[in-house]
Each structure stands twice: as C-alpha cells, then as structure tokens.
Design a protein around this motif. Structure first.
Motif, PDB file in Angstrom:
ATOM      1  N   GLU A 214      -9.022 -15.246  22.978  1.00  0.00           N
ATOM      2  CA  GLU A 214      -8.357 -13.982  22.691  1.00  0.00           C
ATOM      3  C   GLU A 214      -7.381 -14.088  21.517  1.00  0.00           C
ATOM      4  N   ASP A 215      -6.639 -15.198  21.429  1.00  0.00           N
ATOM      5  CA  ASP A 215      -5.672 -15.307  20.333  1.00  0.00           C
ATOM      6  C   ASP A 215      -6.378 -15.440  18.982  1.00  0.00           C
ATOM      7  N   VAL A 216      -7.554 -16.103  18.971  1.00  0.00           N
ATOM      8  CA  VAL A 216      -8.342 -16.207  17.738  1.00  0.00           C
ATOM      9  C   VAL A 216      -8.874 -14.829  17.350  1.00  0.00           C
ATOM     10  N   LEU A 217      -9.352 -14.069  18.343  1.00  0.00           N
ATOM     11  CA  LEU A 217      -9.857 -12.715  18.078  1.00  0.00           C
ATOM     12  C   LEU A 217      -8.759 -11.844  17.486  1.00  0.00           C
ATOM     13  N   ALA A 218      -7.551 -11.944  18.031  1.00  0.00           N
ATOM     14  CA  ALA A 218      -6.435 -11.140  17.515  1.00  0.00           C
ATOM     15  C   ALA A 218      -6.081 -11.546  16.083  1.00  0.00           C
ATOM     16  N   ASP A 219      -6.100 -12.838  15.812  1.00  0.00           N
ATOM     17  CA  ASP A 219      -5.804 -13.311  14.450  1.00  0.00           C
ATOM     18  C   ASP A 219      -6.873 -12.841  13.458  1.00  0.00           C
ATOM     19  N   ILE A 220      -8.158 -12.888  13.879  1.00  0.00           N
ATOM     20  CA  ILE A 220      -9.237 -12.409  13.015  1.00  0.00           C
ATOM     21  C   ILE A 220      -9.049 -10.926  12.714  1.00  0.00           C
ATOM     22  N   GLN A 221      -8.714 -10.145  13.747  1.00  0.00           N
ATOM     23  CA  GLN A 221      -8.505  -8.707  13.563  1.00  0.00           C
ATOM     24  C   GLN A 221      -7.398  -8.446  12.544  1.00  0.00           C
ATOM     25  N   ASP A 222      -6.273  -9.144  12.688  1.00  0.00           N
ATOM     26  CA  ASP A 222      -5.135  -8.923  11.783  1.00  0.00           C
ATOM     27  C   ASP A 222      -5.470  -9.357  10.353  1.00  0.00           C
ATOM     28  N   ALA A 223      -6.073 -10.534  10.214  1.00  0.00           N
ATOM     29  CA  ALA A 223      -6.377 -11.044   8.873  1.00  0.00           C
ATOM     30  C   ALA A 223      -7.468 -10.216   8.208  1.00  0.00           C
ATOM     31  N   GLY A 224      -8.470  -9.799   8.971  1.00  0.00           N
ATOM     32  CA  GLY A 224      -9.538  -8.969   8.416  1.00  0.00           C
ATOM     33  C   GLY A 224      -9.021  -7.622   7.967  1.00  0.00           C
ATOM     34  N   GLN A 225      -8.132  -7.037   8.754  1.00  0.00           N
ATOM     35  CA  GLN A 225      -7.536  -5.759   8.377  1.00  0.00           C
ATOM     36  C   GLN A 225      -6.768  -5.881   7.069  1.00  0.00           C
ATOM     37  N   ALA A 226      -6.005  -6.944   6.948  1.00  0.00           N
ATOM     38  CA  ALA A 226      -5.240  -7.150   5.707  1.00  0.00           C
ATOM     39  C   ALA A 226      -6.166  -7.332   4.511  1.00  0.00           C
ATOM     40  N   ARG A 227      -7.254  -8.057   4.711  1.00  0.00           N
ATOM     41  CA  ARG A 227      -8.202  -8.298   3.618  1.00  0.00           C
ATOM     42  C   ARG A 227      -8.860  -6.987   3.173  1.00  0.00           C
ATOM     43  N   LEU A 228      -9.237  -6.149   4.121  1.00  0.00           N
ATOM     44  CA  LEU A 228      -9.899  -4.886   3.793  1.00  0.00           C
ATOM     45  C   LEU A 228      -8.932  -3.912   3.126  1.00  0.00           C
ATOM     46  N   GLU A 229      -7.711  -3.857   3.615  1.00  0.00           N
ATOM     47  CA  GLU A 229      -6.723  -2.964   3.002  1.00  0.00           C
ATOM     48  C   GLU A 229      -6.407  -3.388   1.571  1.00  0.00           C
ATOM     49  N   ALA A 230      -6.337  -4.695   1.344  1.00  0.00           N
ATOM     50  CA  ALA A 230      -6.066  -5.190  -0.008  1.00  0.00           C
ATOM     51  C   ALA A 230      -7.187  -4.835  -0.974  1.00  0.00           C
ATOM     52  N   ALA A 231      -8.419  -4.665  -0.436  1.00  0.00           N
ATOM     53  CA  ALA A 231      -9.566  -4.315  -1.267  1.00  0.00           C
ATOM     54  C   ALA A 231      -9.719  -2.803  -1.447  1.00  0.00           C
ATOM     55  N   GLY A 232      -8.770  -2.013  -0.901  1.00  0.00           N
ATOM     56  CA  GLY A 232      -8.797  -0.568  -1.097  1.00  0.00           C
ATOM     57  C   GLY A 232      -9.527   0.209  -0.024  1.00  0.00           C
ATOM     58  N   PHE A 233      -9.816  -0.437   1.100  1.00  0.00           N
ATOM     59  CA  PHE A 233     -10.482   0.248   2.205  1.00  0.00           C
ATOM     60  C   PHE A 233      -9.453   0.771   3.203  1.00  0.00           C
ATOM     61  N   GLN A 234      -9.712   1.951   3.731  1.00  0.00           N
ATOM     62  CA  GLN A 234      -8.845   2.575   4.721  1.00  0.00           C
ATOM     63  C   GLN A 234      -9.528   2.568   6.079  1.00  0.00           C
ATOM     64  N   CYS A 235      -8.791   2.220   7.121  1.00  0.00           N
ATOM     65  CA  CYS A 235      -9.311   2.268   8.483  1.00  0.00           C
ATOM     66  C   CYS A 235      -9.085   3.682   9.008  1.00  0.00           C
ATOM     67  N   TYR A 236     -10.099   4.551   8.875  1.00  0.00           N
ATOM     68  CA  TYR A 236      -9.913   5.941   9.275  1.00  0.00           C
ATOM     69  C   TYR A 236     -10.312   6.173  10.729  1.00  0.00           C
ATOM     70  N   GLU A 237     -11.007   5.205  11.324  1.00  0.00           N
ATOM     71  CA  GLU A 237     -11.399   5.254  12.737  1.00  0.00           C
ATOM     72  C   GLU A 237     -11.358   3.823  13.236  1.00  0.00           C
ATOM     73  N   ILE A 238     -11.241   3.607  14.524  1.00  0.00           N
ATOM     74  CA  ILE A 238     -10.956   2.281  15.067  1.00  0.00           C
ATOM     75  C   ILE A 238     -11.806   1.177  14.444  1.00  0.00           C
TER      76      ILE A 238
END
Length: 391
Positions: A214-238
């Motif tokens: 679970e802690d690895v999954l949470a870290d992947i979620q946080d790091a992936g979100q940061a990577r996508l936002e830095a590339a100009g992608f918006q999380c408009y749905e979960i």
C-alpha cells in the motif's frame, strides 16, 4: 418545458483475441471467424428498437468499446456509422471514439477507421514494460504499442488516449514512472491512468498475483501525479488526465449524468423522458452472450435483457456518484435538470458530507473537497446514509 440531458451512444463489441486475466468486462475469446456483417446488422436493429424513446434528440458522442473493437474492419465501421447517421441526428462536432488494441494494429486498417468517421482513438497499452505485459496477458509488446500510436497519428488521428495501469504485479516506482515517461514521449492528448484492481469473476481474483504494498502504491500515485502535472496534464476526473481542451466528451457526459443509449451484447444505457412526476429515468441492458445476442436479431423478444426505473433516492445518489468524481464537480443547476429532483433533496444527500468537509458548501457547484476526493467511497456512503436517516 422539460430540458433533457445530452444524449450519447455506447456500442459494445464483445470479442477479444484472448481474455486478459484482470478483465471483468463482457468480453469473449474469439474462437471462429468474426461474424462482422451479422453483428453490424444486429447493432442497427438494436438501435432501431431504442429510437422511439429518443426521437429528435441528437447524439453528442459515440464510444465503441469492448472487447477489442479494432477487430472489426474499417469498412464495417463505415457501414455502421452511416447507418447511425441515417437514423439519428449527429452533432456537427461529434466525438467518435474507438478502443483499439496494439496487438490488432494494421496501418491500412487504422487509416480505414479514420476514413469511416472515427476521430478519437483509445489505445489499450496498459504498460510499456514487456515483462509486465506478459504478466497481464496482453498480446502485444512495448514496441508494437509505440509503433501503433505513432502510426495512428500518421494516418490522421490527432486525438489519442493511452490507457495505462499502475500497481501492476512486480512493479516498483521506477517502472511505473518509466511507463508514464514513455506515454508522454508519444504526445497523447489524453491519458487514462488507473490502478489495477482485482475484480470478482476474473482469473486474477481467483489466483491473485503479488501486488505492490500500500505504501508503494501511494508513492506511485503521488509521483505519477506530479510527473503528469509537470507535463501539462490536468486530472479532471479521478483516473482521467488530459491536456486542456482534450477531455473525453463521452466520459464527461457519463460523469454529468447525461443520457446514453447502449447497443451490442451486454451494453447498458440510461434514458430520461417526461414522466408523471416530471422526469422518469430508466436503466436498460442487453443480453450478454454474443451468440444469444445475434440470435435475438430475428426474435420477437428483441435484444433487451432488462430495464427498470430509478427511484428518487437512486437518481440522487447515482448523480452524485458520477459528478463527485470530477475535480471541478458540476454546476448545481444540473441537479434538477438531470435528476428531476429539487434542492431539498440535494440538501438531504449532502448535509453530512458538507459538515465533515468532504464537500464544498456552495450553491453554485456540487463538488468534493480534495479530502472528499481522496476518500470518495466514504463520501458517497455519507450521501446515502444521509437520505436513509431521513426516510
């Protein structure tokens, strides 16, 4: 005069080359020649049976899902889409999405899809790691996925979604981020990035693989979100990310509790119409087995397997289950327009979540707070419990 929500069309193609061990969709391994012509005939007959409930309403989007819809030829889709256009009005800027598997990719076939009127592709990559793809039971490898997306763009597809999963068997942070980086290098307009879950009635559920902690999954979620936002992608749905202006219109219609017809084996639909109490909302679903569905073409019973009207509480809760997945929520005006319920009923559903700061307290929008989106299941349970407590 009653204002009905936008109308979309979902088309289900139930066959796959091979059933994936994590898949709980209505998909069936193709064991003989694809009955393409017969299935398209059945789809159009299925649509004919739906038309009396949606007369004079234009389609805003079409989504062809599966299964593996890219098994059907471009000529088949040209006939299908022409038949739909003969039966219904289409919005001038209609979005027509096809789910495609890189393992069924042929350059000329995809060029034919584009000529048929399909203007958006959703490519089921899942991972660019060959070992992960083998564990997932996919029939393509990473090089085929890269080549499929590049070639799709060459034949005229500008709007391309990449389906990508994380939390895969054996996956770590580095491999999860490598998948995102490879996807971004292909310049998609949209990413569906979601965690693998073990669903009942799947091979993975009966024989579970070892998944990350679970802690690895949470870290992947946080790091992936940061990577996508830095590339100009918006999380408009979960689980949906896009460049500005490239949100999936068909999926937005679902989240905003719009209407949609469902044709094909196992397809589901939702249709609103004027009723005795202002608005009736009916859910409808079709027979699931492909052979049974085809046999129903000339059967007086038709393709419908079942239908039911939603109760007042079901309408409210289903609206919230969809709308609260959106980062920006929805305008409050959609509540009455798309459910037929008044603000008093909305207050009954949302009083407890607002008190616990899981929803914003505002009359202009129905929107979860960041904490509410993080604990969406708990938020929705409170929406349900609030109404039950008042019943």
């Amino acid at each position: 005069m009653l204002s009905l929500p936008p109308l979309a069309l979902y088309i289900h193609v139930p066959w796959c080359v091979r059933k994936c061990p994590y898949c709980d969709f209505n998909s069936h391994t193709l064991t003989r020649a694809l009955p393409e012509a017969a299935y398209i005939d059945a789809l159009l007959a299925d649509l004919d049976a739906e038309l009396p409930d949606v007369q004079n309403r234009a389609l805003t989007s079409i989504f062809i899902g599966g299964g593996t819809p890219s098994l059907i030829s471009g000529e088949g889709y040209q006939r299908l889409l022409a038949g739909i256009g003969e039966r219904m009005a289409l919005a001038p800027d209609i979005e027509v999405t096809l789910e495609a598997n890189p393992g069924t990719f042929e350059r000329e076939r995809f060029a034919d899809f584009r000529r048929a009127g399909i203007n958006r592709l959703s490519v089921g990559v899942q991972s660019f790691d060959n070992d992960a793809l083998k564990r997932l039971g996919r029939i393509h490898d990473a090089s085929e996925a890269v080549r499929a997306i590049a070639t799709a763009r060459e034949v005229g597809f500008d709007d391309i979604n990449i389906d990508l999963m994380h939390g895969l068997p054996g996956q770590n942070m580095a491999s999860a981020l490598a998948d995102i980086d490879q996807a971004l290098a292909l310049s998609p307009s949209h990413l569906s990035w979601y965690q693998l879950t073990l669903e009942p009635n799947t091979a993975f559920y009966s024989q579970p693989p070892t998944l990350p902690e679970e802690d690895v999954l949470a870290d992947i979620q946080d790091a992936g979100q940061a990577r996508l936002e830095a590339a100009g992608f918006q999380c408009y749905e979960i689980s949906a990310w896009s460049r500005p202006g490239n949100e999936a219109r068909h999926n937005l219609n679902y989240w905003r509790f719009g209407d949609y017809l469902g044709i094909g084996a196992g397809a589901h639909g939702k249709v609103s119409r004027p009723g005795a109490q202002g608005l009736d909302i009916e859910r409808r679903w079709k027979t699931r087995q492909p052979d049974t569905y085809l046999a129903r073409h000339h059967d007086p019973r038709g393709f419908l397997a079942g239908h039911r009207l939603l109760s007042r509480d079901e309408r409210g809760l289903e609206f919230l289950m969809n709308a609260l997945r959106l980062s920006d929520g929805v305008p409050s005006a959609l509540w009455q327009q798309h459910t037929g319920l008044d603000e008093t009923r909305l207050d009954a559903h949302t009083e407890a979540p607002i008190a616990r700061e899981l929803m914003f307290e505002t009359r202009s929008r129905i929107q979860a707070t960041p904490l509410g989106r993080l604990f969406l299941n708990d938020l929705l349970a409170l929406c349900d419990d609030s109404v039950l407590a008042r019943s």
